[in-house]
Design an enzyme around this catalytic site. Structure first.
Site, PDB file in Angstrom:
ATOM      1  N   THR A 110      38.046  35.569  38.133  1.00  0.00           N
ATOM      2  CA  THR A 110      38.919  34.897  39.102  1.00  0.00           C
ATOM      3  C   THR A 110      38.448  33.460  39.285  1.00  0.00           C
ATOM      4  OG1 THR A 110      39.414  36.948  40.295  1.00  0.00           O
ATOM      5  CG2 THR A 110      39.773  34.884  41.477  1.00  0.00           C
ATOM      6  N   PHE A 145      38.442  30.167  41.592  1.00  0.00           N
ATOM      7  CA  PHE A 145      38.567  29.739  42.979  1.00  0.00           C
ATOM      8  C   PHE A 145      38.543  28.220  43.062  1.00  0.00           C
ATOM      9  CE2 PHE A 145      36.864  33.987  43.257  1.00  0.00           C
ATOM     10  CZ  PHE A 145      37.392  34.525  44.415  1.00  0.00           C
TER      11      PHE A 145
END
Length: 276
Positions: A172, A174
């Site tokens: 992921t 960010f």
């Protein structure tokens, strides 16, 4: 007083893990929604926000692209977090005791092979860290959580199995956001993020993108999404390699500006080493 970094989710969430890894000197501040994260920074309750924008398996995070341009915040950094899913249970529990595993809807399919091999039923929870907290509170050995090792540490659970996700590259991305922009060139490899709307003229998008190709600017991301609930109002979100002061980036942005009705730079920041 220790500076704080806000994230969406409960303690032990992957966003919490991102905060700990990227800003270990700051106090993580859990928030219920992405809007709450943004407001915490705008109000001064927190200095920074940690917001997920995309996942290598499931694509972009819903609503984030809509929220960023209107947030009033600036991107100052990015962080890539490898999503390791672990089976967490009460201390002393054996793997054979577990019949149900709870986690967020998105995480359950990511470890489907492990669950099937061990005859464990996946159960939906609002959040992976919430699942860990619930398992600790329920006190039932047959129930487990699929979450981060950090969640296990926080809620006093044992790790029965580590890194059980099907895909070994699930990551992921960010964005770290601040009230103040930081346009300094802090790395040899800089990224710039911006949003724009093209003018209502034939082939406007094609012409707007031409400037990046002719000036040798690498565009790593381009996504469109509707704004204002209208099919005719489309905004584009883009990431490019480079800094706005680079001559080729300046030329590309100048050409883009000619074909756009709106252009807003959201931030320029060092590329995460994971990009390389």
């Amino acid at each position: 007083m220790t500076a704080r970094i806000a994230f969406q989710g409960e303690p032990g969430a992957y966003s919490h893990e991102a905060c700990r890894d990227a800003r270990p000197d700051m106090e993580p501040l859990p928030c219920a929604t992405f809007e709450d994260v943004i407001e915490a920074v705008r109000s001064g309750e927190a200095e920074l926000a940690m917001l997920p924008v995309e996942n290598s398996t499931y694509g972009r995070v819903a609503d984030i692209h809509r929220l960023l341009p209107e947030s009033g915040l600036h991107i100052i950094d990015e962080a890539f977090v490898r999503v390791h899913i672990n089976l967490l249970a009460l201390p002393g529990t054996n793997l054979a005791d577990v019949t149900d595993a709870y986690s967020h809807l998105v995480l359950l399919p990511q470890c489907g092979t492990f669950l099937r091999e061990h005859g464990i039923s996946g159960r939906v929870s609002p959040d992976n860290a919430r699942a860990a907290r619930d398992v600790a509170e329920w006190g039932e050995p047959s129930k487990a959580a699929l979450a981060s090792e950090l969640a296990g540490e926080i809620y006093g659970l044992d790790v029965l199995a580590r890194h059980i996700e099907d895909h070994d590259r699930n990551t992921t991305r960010f964005l770290v956001m601040s009230r103040e922009a930081d346009m300094a060139r802090r790395s040899d490899h800089m990224m710039t993020t911006f949003v724009f709307r093209v003018r209502n003229i034939p082939a406007a998008l094609y012409k707007a993108m031409g400037g990046f190709a002719t000036n040798g600017v690498n565009m790593t991301k381009l996504e469109s999404y509707m704004v204002g609930g209208a099919f005719t109002a489309t905004q584009f979100y883009a990431d490019i390699e480079g800094h706005p002061d680079d001559e080729n980036v300046q030329l590309a942005l100048d050409e883009l500006g000619y074909f756009t009705s709106e252009l807003k730079i959201l931030g320029t920041y060092p590329a995460d080493p994971a990009r390389d």
